[in-house]
Enzyme design. Structure first.
Site, PDB file in Angstrom:
ATOM      1  CB  ALA A 139     -25.795  -1.518   6.965  1.00 37.62           C
TER       2      ALA A 139
ATOM      3  N   GLY B  59       0.864  -1.176  -0.009  1.00 37.59           N
ATOM      4  CA  GLY B  59      -0.128  -0.113  -0.026  1.00 37.59           C
ATOM      5  C   GLY B  59       0.939   1.280   0.100  1.00 37.59           C
TER       6      GLY B  59
ATOM      7  CB  THR C 157      -4.247  -2.026   0.620  1.00 41.17           C
ATOM      8  OG1 THR C 157      -5.067  -1.832   1.683  1.00 41.17           O
ATOM      9  CG2 THR C 157      -4.393  -1.305  -0.589  1.00 41.17           C
TER      10      THR C 157
ATOM     11  CG  MET D 145     -10.267  -4.002   9.599  1.00 42.55           C
ATOM     12  SD  MET D 145      -8.989  -5.113   8.941  1.00 42.55           S
ATOM     13  CE  MET D 145      -8.504  -5.529  10.789  1.00 42.55           C
TER      14      MET D 145
ATOM     15  CE  LYS E  74     -35.546  -1.006   7.181  1.00 38.29           C
ATOM     16  NZ  LYS E  74     -34.179  -0.429   6.601  1.00 38.29           N
TER      17      LYS E  74
ATOM     18  CG  ASP F  90      -7.407  -0.276   4.256  1.00 39.26           C
ATOM     19  OD1 ASP F  90      -8.074  -1.083   4.612  1.00 39.26           O
ATOM     20  OD2 ASP F  90      -6.417  -0.046   4.728  1.00 39.26           O
TER      21      ASP F  90
END
Lengths: 328, 328, 328, 328
Positions: free
Chosen positions: C191, C106, C130, C174, C218, C132
């Site tokens: 989500a 990275g 990586t 992460m 929900k 990310d």
């Protein structure tokens, strides 16, 4: 052309693919968010003709984002190929005050939608849902990423047993007329050879490659064969051919079949489907019609359906080269 | 009979199954723990005949517990069926000062081991490694649990697409002469019908059952067919038969094939294999021979190999009944 | 500048990511294909300084394409940040007649490579590895696709138990300073709210959103929290905060942790890594240096390392909007 | 005592576990098969008190066999611990003409059922559904097999990154007061050390073991810590302790958390749940009450609930020994 859109229908059509439910959910929730009415059409164009409709709200699509297949069902529909069939479908849509529809499917489904629009001026937007990744104008179709992962996981399993017995496996994968699944999953699975419709290198080369592989000390060999492959032999015939011409191998065959169409969609397919559903509804609201939502790099685009169905996406020459190099 | 055991060999033989590596690792590490020498034999009895041996220590089996297949390779071996072949094998073992061996495999492998012991008085212990779960005297063989999970995951995927199109699927699974994989995976996958070798109910009953299933409003049907099934028809012929006699169904076929042999073993198979490896080495140290390690409930047992190979494990009648009830 | 490249080294550096092995394999096999020598450097720059090298040929990288982590090991290396450390590394490379290296890692790894090149004029090419996905100039880094799938699968499991108990879960993922994992996995997992470093909407909005979600009926709520999130509260503190201000919820916390770095890479990551490895070696052969291999849409590109490390990739505003709409 | 049973209720109670839905499905379908009425009770005993009931037929439980969690929801219920609460529950059951109930849950749920039966003479049967496998009288509880596989898959991922960096990981797993998950998943994952509540070997031994492991050349170490562990230190404190006393390790921590409760059940859990559901309904029909359905080897048994809740299942000493030997 565009009178205001107040009520949108959504359907899935043709072969199912993982992520279609995420796309349905996205269309429904985007309608809710924009305060448009939304109607689900069951069983593709057949259900459109028969008026198999259901009102949807945001909660109707709870807990489907991670499900394979399509909760709206799908079907191929001969009747919609006739003028009469499409007329009936149009009447159903009008009866239910539907102003536009979003069709999630592949080339055949888009062709039908385009014809329908030409005849009735009815606003339509397409979302590419097929595992084959063969639709021009989009780098990815919904379901492709899941399918190649399913294939790679299956081949990882097959390699376990292939290595344990020093065997050669011919593995047939889906993809109809194109080799995208075969080429990507083949590179991902570390296949020794990949036979695709776009490139017929002949059976001699296959034998040469297998001989080389054996000589190099590899403990097993996996040859991926796209179902539309042009060698003129299916996997069973390839097995016989190799057993005859290269008797150093213990050969087995595996036809992966319909597991490639199912399964919980990958994150990539869920995100792609969610984004495309938003874009489709937005396009309709902006008075657009006859477009397919596509993705180019990380940006969504609108592609004229006519262009999308004009040809298959070509195979990536660079990836063929990578495939050759990896089998060194 | 039992002079002290100082050096033990381990081999895998016959068809491979997930968890064999965990069993190999266990035999090797148990030898290290008990300060015995350990030798790996490659390619089953063939490698025994050819002296394809390798000294092993605890670190030789790092990072294999989660790998499918067998790092020692496996093979069927015609030569070991001959007196001459076994004589050569015996000489190799003596030459390398090997005092006993542990063979991980199925019925055929055990039969060979027993014969070998009869001829040379050589101590042998068997560990049942086969996906078929067909060995008498043990409730579970190594690999069975992984295989039924692989089948269930595949059928979960197939059901996605079956439901989306209201289709009927015939799915062929492995198991050779027995129906354990078919019956367990069939119940686990919620199959509508399960055809096993132990029970031939006839094709009439199949048609009746499918009619009932359709009438009850189910959106799809999955019929599991064990490869050793006794209907006299394979899955392709069953498809034709149903299409002819029950044209209300759109029928598809899937032969799951060799994915059932591979894959990272489940926790159950890894633990079972680890336990059996310890037990096998302990048995040899205690001067035992001609036993297979089995599991009964949660306890390990030693079963005379002669008993283990005398018949297949019978199918569980109660589970057949559960299967019938579940398809209500 | 470019004297002929005959011997290339490859190393992995910084945090590991799934697909690094596929990239190593690709560099090694491409060298073999192009008849270049190839040397593996173990433990990143530390191993470079210590001369922890190994000659590689095409067979050295068999059976690693599907393995997580990196077979070359990785490490952070303080010594390489000093002039003395880099001098030692340079001497090791010269001693072994290495003409260039490919570093898979990275931002930190690239910064080191660039500095090294500036000092010694040594040819270097970077491959972005990586989880990310934070490196400018490439749409995807190797490992990101696997990581978001790992997160989505974990949240699918958490949702099972959340729904069964009508619970609210805060799930930490992460991504260091950026929200790519959180945003993509959050949309993919459906989500209810996603908290990312790039966008601090405040805790009031979170409470409002949770109230609305509860009211809408929900059965559970999942809030994804990127580790670099800017609310000023970690997941445990968020739990307390919500319990205090919104006592209608039974709240739980899950920190997904290091499972996100491991696992067999997805097909996407394997193919991406395979392609990038070829491109890196080709670039070196063409006399190029100080570039990172990137992907734009489906095409590989070379990006000056200086540009790649100049900033993080910005979050996609359109995807934030999709995320908002999906939680309707 | 046993007037004829015509209508059976089913509920899930306490913590959820994968396979509960398969058990619900089985109870419902067995009732349909035996032409009994079946009623679902939502949210455990709380729903029983509130009359949150729903009539079920065979089709009500389509497509749930592969779903984690419980479609009937679960809850802990303080009110049911009072005489008044149970009285209300009894009245609800009578009002709906329910003759008996099947409760799927763990120790707490069974204690409640037993008390209820003592007070009202109401027929009850228990099915053991918990990931902890801690219930006396059954070799396996529903959900345990899925949970240990989830743990093993997570640790396989963690090991990738642990090996890449030569790290030590402390991984906390569930199991409340017992170490079954830790011990089985630890052996399955090849953990270097397993800390369980049943066996406190002290921190000295841990340090010794880690020193030995490092010396033996292992590239990483995984220590599994059961949540009920008796070292007096949680995983974060263990990390600090080791960093202080054994500074040769780079230590990390992972708390696996609620992913262990969810996920699609394994084939083993689905089959076990299907069998137990049939047995439970059959027992009620035969006039039995106050039994838990258990499994011993491959046979179902009825265990008096009083016995089932009298103690936890002891840990298997032989498996502890296997664990020790495997870490050689």
């Amino acid at each position: 052309m565009a009178s205001e859109i107040k009520k949108i229908a959504v359907l899935t059509s043709g072969g199912d693919s993982p992520g279609m439910n995420a796309a349905i959910r996205s269309v429904v929730r985007t309608c809710a968010y924009m305060e448009l009415e939304c109607v689900a059409i069951y069983r593709g164009y057949q259900g459109m003709i028969e008026g198999d409709f259901k009102e949807m709200d945001a909660r109707s699509v709870n807990n489907i984002i991670n499900k394979g297949g399509t909760v709206l069902k799908s079907a191929r529909c001969e009747e919609f190929r006739t003028k009469e069939g499409r007329q009936k479908a149009y009447e159903q849509l009008r009866k239910h005050n539907i102003d536009a529809f979003v069709v999630i499917g592949g080339n055949g489904s888009f062709t039908g939608a385009l014809l329908f629009n030409k005849e009735f001026g009815f606003p339509v937007i397409g979302i590419p849902g097929t595992i084959d990744n063969d639709i021009l104008g989009t780098s990815y179709t919904i379901g492709f990423d899941t399918a190649i992962n399913t294939v790679v996981e299956a081949i990882d399993k097959i390699r376990d047993t292939a290595s344990s017995h020093n065997r050669l496996f011919f593995v047939e994968v889906m993809g109809r007329d194109v080799g995208h699944i075969a080429l990507n999953a083949g590179v991902g699975a570390g296949a020794e050879e990949i036979l695709i419709p776009e490139q017929n290198l002949g059976l001699e080369r296959l034998l040469d490659s297998l001989k080389r592989s054996k000589k190099s000390g590899k403990s097993s060999s996996i040859v991926i064969v796209a179902e539309g492959d042009k060698t003129g032999k299916n996997v069973f015939e390839l097995k016989e051919y190799v057993e005859e011409h290269l008797p150093i191998y213990d050969v087995r065959v595996s036809v992966l079949g319909h597991i490639q169409r199912g399964g919980s969609p990958t994150c990539f397919d869920r995100v792609l489907a969610s984004r495309m559903g938003v874009k489709a509804v937005e396009a309709l609201r902006q008075g657009k019609s006859n477009y397919m939502v596509g993705i180019r790099d990380t940006k969504l685009v609108l592609v004229p359906i006519e262009e999308a169905i004009s040809a298959h996406t070509a195979i990536d020459e660079e990836l063929i080269r990578v495939s050759d190099i990896m089998t060194t």
